[in-house]
Design an enzyme around this catalytic site. Structure first.
Site, PDB file in Angstrom:
ATOM      1  N   GLU A  37      36.155  24.952  38.397  1.00  0.00           N
ATOM      2  CA  GLU A  37      36.590  25.959  39.372  1.00  0.00           C
ATOM      3  C   GLU A  37      37.416  27.019  38.645  1.00  0.00           C
ATOM      4  O   GLU A  37      38.334  26.683  37.910  1.00  0.00           O
ATOM      5  CB  GLU A  37      37.403  25.297  40.491  1.00  0.00           C
ATOM      6  N   GLY A  42      38.865  24.638  47.095  1.00  0.00           N
ATOM      7  CA  GLY A  42      38.983  25.040  48.504  1.00  0.00           C
ATOM      8  C   GLY A  42      38.144  26.279  48.765  1.00  0.00           C
ATOM      9  O   GLY A  42      37.646  26.487  49.862  1.00  0.00           O
ATOM     10  N   GLY A 183      30.890  46.502  61.028  1.00  0.00           N
ATOM     11  CA  GLY A 183      30.089  45.286  61.093  1.00  0.00           C
ATOM     12  C   GLY A 183      30.543  44.419  62.250  1.00  0.00           C
ATOM     13  O   GLY A 183      31.691  43.950  62.269  1.00  0.00           O
ATOM     14  N   GLU A 206      28.828  49.250  64.488  1.00  0.00           N
ATOM     15  CA  GLU A 206      27.740  48.323  64.156  1.00  0.00           C
ATOM     16  C   GLU A 206      26.428  49.110  64.069  1.00  0.00           C
ATOM     17  O   GLU A 206      26.104  49.887  64.967  1.00  0.00           O
ATOM     18  CB  GLU A 206      27.666  47.227  65.245  1.00  0.00           C
ATOM     19  N   HIS A 449      36.865  14.937  84.554  1.00  0.00           N
ATOM     20  CA  HIS A 449      37.317  15.969  85.493  1.00  0.00           C
ATOM     21  C   HIS A 449      38.837  15.968  85.581  1.00  0.00           C
ATOM     22  O   HIS A 449      39.426  14.906  85.658  1.00  0.00           O
ATOM     23  CB  HIS A 449      36.732  15.692  86.879  1.00  0.00           C
TER      24      HIS A 449
END
Ligand code: FAD
Length: 471
Positions: A37, A42, A183, A206, A449
């Site tokens: 890495e 991470g 975007g 967009e 519920h």
């Protein structure tokens, strides 16, 4: 003198969700594993993506809750925001998770090398720089998990002040008064939603005809309506031709329209693979014209001993949990165990905007395009008692099933949700789609519920032929 070559069963390049999942899963199976890495284990998800973005969205949620506290008879004296506190809180969470992950890798005896890796012929990986520069690790198999980085548009050079990508945005200690998010995909909508809830005046630009283009249209329009109600200016179908930065802001030029003047531009126009310089000579790994690694459904590249997982893989959703799933497929394939490839049409999607969006399986339009005759049922959250109790009733559950010859609903093809905590509710919909349950089978399951999940249960009952509240 050349360094001694260190031998491992598996060498992983990249310590993001795809890479660390591969390393942990391989180590759990007793394989010897090295992971290289160059930054911090991470990856994007933990340091510059999922986790930081969700922390800020939670800050926005807390602000909304405090603003509406009066409705519950709880008085507050206005709302003051110190965003730097949220930024510090985010850093503490990221750090804790980073330490946890590092400990996990150590505990599983994964050898972590620090530096930039290059893959050469015969599964040989060289560490080019960093603390472990010069290390050469050879794997019986190699997993490429180099991930992705943000793209920008031509003419929009990232300066970290006026033009930012997610990398810089997630490190801000103060938010701008006005911003344009370029975007309107998942990340763009999360940023727009968070900014608006924190008091920034937001415009979303967009190019496609609508925001959240990959979502079912009804679910996307719930978000669009909520954005409009909260003053977010969504302009879809626009072509951006450039911008003119000056001190303290910029003017974005729109073809055939007025300039959009803002303090900050947040680029959310997709991510490109991190494959530049990754491969040396003779690796046998194929890269497509856009720079992504080509892999088969068992994550194998054109070299049978090199696998690829995560964002770097061509034509697959760029999601952390897809990287986890692909990592498991790759390691099981290496172990020679029976394995079911990832079914990309049925992975769960979660967007943490306000309102949230979550879905799995085919949209109504997608099912019809594939030639299905469909039965569709919807239930809005407005009638849900828990939604009324928490004061968050914007949203809908929509389920699409295959229509049987007798006109009744058969196999569930897609579950689409927008509304309160739907990212936590999608699990049941995910099971229904992936276990290829019929409407009756899924409707037989009882929902507690009062709960938000009753809207899913109620939609299923209606789909199976007779709803309690929905026709
Ligand atoms: P990465 O996470 O990019 O990790 C790759 C790692 O490899 C990096 O640490 C990098 O330093 C290292 N590396 C690269 N090249 C080399 C090399 N040559 N040598 C050594 N190391 C190298 N996904 C979700 O599922 N849910 C979400 O809510 C979500 N939110 C997001 C929000 C934002 C703002 C962004 C940007 C992304 C989000 N994502 C989300 C996407 C998610 O972050 C990515 O899908 C995921 O991080 C990809 O994992 P990966 O392991 O493939 O790559």
């Amino acid at each position: 003198m050349a360094n001694e070559v260190q031998q491992f069963d598996v060498v992983v390049i990249g310590g993001g969700p795809g890479g660390y999942a591969a390393a942990l899963y391989a180590a759990a199976a007793g394989l010897s594993v090295a992971l290289v890495e160059r930054d911090k284990v991470g990856g994007t998800c933990l340091h510059r993506g999922c986790v930081p973005a969700k922390e800020f969205l939670e800050t926005a949620h807390v602000r909304r809750t405090v603003e509406h506290a009066g409705e519950f008879g709880i008085s507050t004296k206005g709302v003051a925001v110190d965003f730097s506190v949220s930024q510090n809180r985010k850093n503490e969470i990221v750090d804790k998770l980073f330490k946890g992950l590092s400990g996990l890798l150590k505990g599983r005896k994964v050898t972590v090398f620090s530096g930039t890796a290059r893959l050469d012929a015969d599964q040989t990986v060289t560490v080019l720089d960093g603390d472990d520069a010069g290390v050469v690790a050879k794997g019986k198999n190699v997993i490429v998990a180099a991930g992705s980085e943000p793209r920008t548009l031509p003419g929009f050079d990232v300066d970290g002040t006026i033009v930012v990508t997610s990398d810089e945005f997630l490190n801000l200690s103060a938010l701008p008064a006005t911003a344009a998010v370029i975007g309107g995909g998942a990340i763009g909508c999360e940023f727009a939603s968070m900014l608006a809830d924190m008091g920034t005046k937001v415009t979303v630009l967009e190019a496609l005809p609508s925001i959240l283009a990959g979502c079912d249209t009804e679910v996307a329009s719930v978000v669009q309506r909520s954005f409009k109600k909260r003053g977010i200016d969504v302009r879809a179908g626009v072509t951006i031709t450039g911008h003119s930065p000056k001190k303290g802001g910029t003017a974005i030029a729109i073809e055939g329209g007025e300039d959009v003047k803002v303090e900050m531009v947040v680029m959310s126009v997709g991510r490109r693979p991190r494959t530049e310089g990754l491969l040396g000579e003779g690796t046998g790994v194929e890269i497509n014209e856009r720079g992504f690694v080509v892999a088969d459904s068992y994550q194998r590249t054109a070299n049978p001993h090199v696998f690829a997982v995560g964002d770097v893989v061509a034509n697959t959703p760029q999601l952390a949990h897809v990287g986890f799933a692909e990592a498991i497929v790759a390691i099981k394939t290496i172990l020679g165990e029976p394995v079911v490839p990832v079914d990309y049409d049925r992975v769960p999607w979660a967007i943490y905007s306000n309102p949230e969006v979550a879905f799995c399986g085919l949209t109504e339009a997608g099912a019809k395009e594939k030639g299905y005759d469909v039965v569709v049922k919807k239930d809005p959250f407005g009638g849900n008692s828990r939604a009324q109790i928490i004061g968050d009733t914007d949203g809908v559950v929509k389920i699409i099933a295959e229509k049987r010859a007798d006109g009744t609903a058969g196999q569930i093809l897609g579950v689409h949700m927008a509304g309160p905590w739907v990212t936590e509710q999608l699990g049941a919909g995910y099971f229904a789609v992936n276990w290829e349950a019929t409407a009756e089978e899924a409707a037989a399951l009882i929902q507690p519920h009062p709960s938000l999940s009753e809207t899913f249960g109620e939609t299923l009952l209606a789909l199976a032929g007779r709803g309690l509240h929905v026709a």
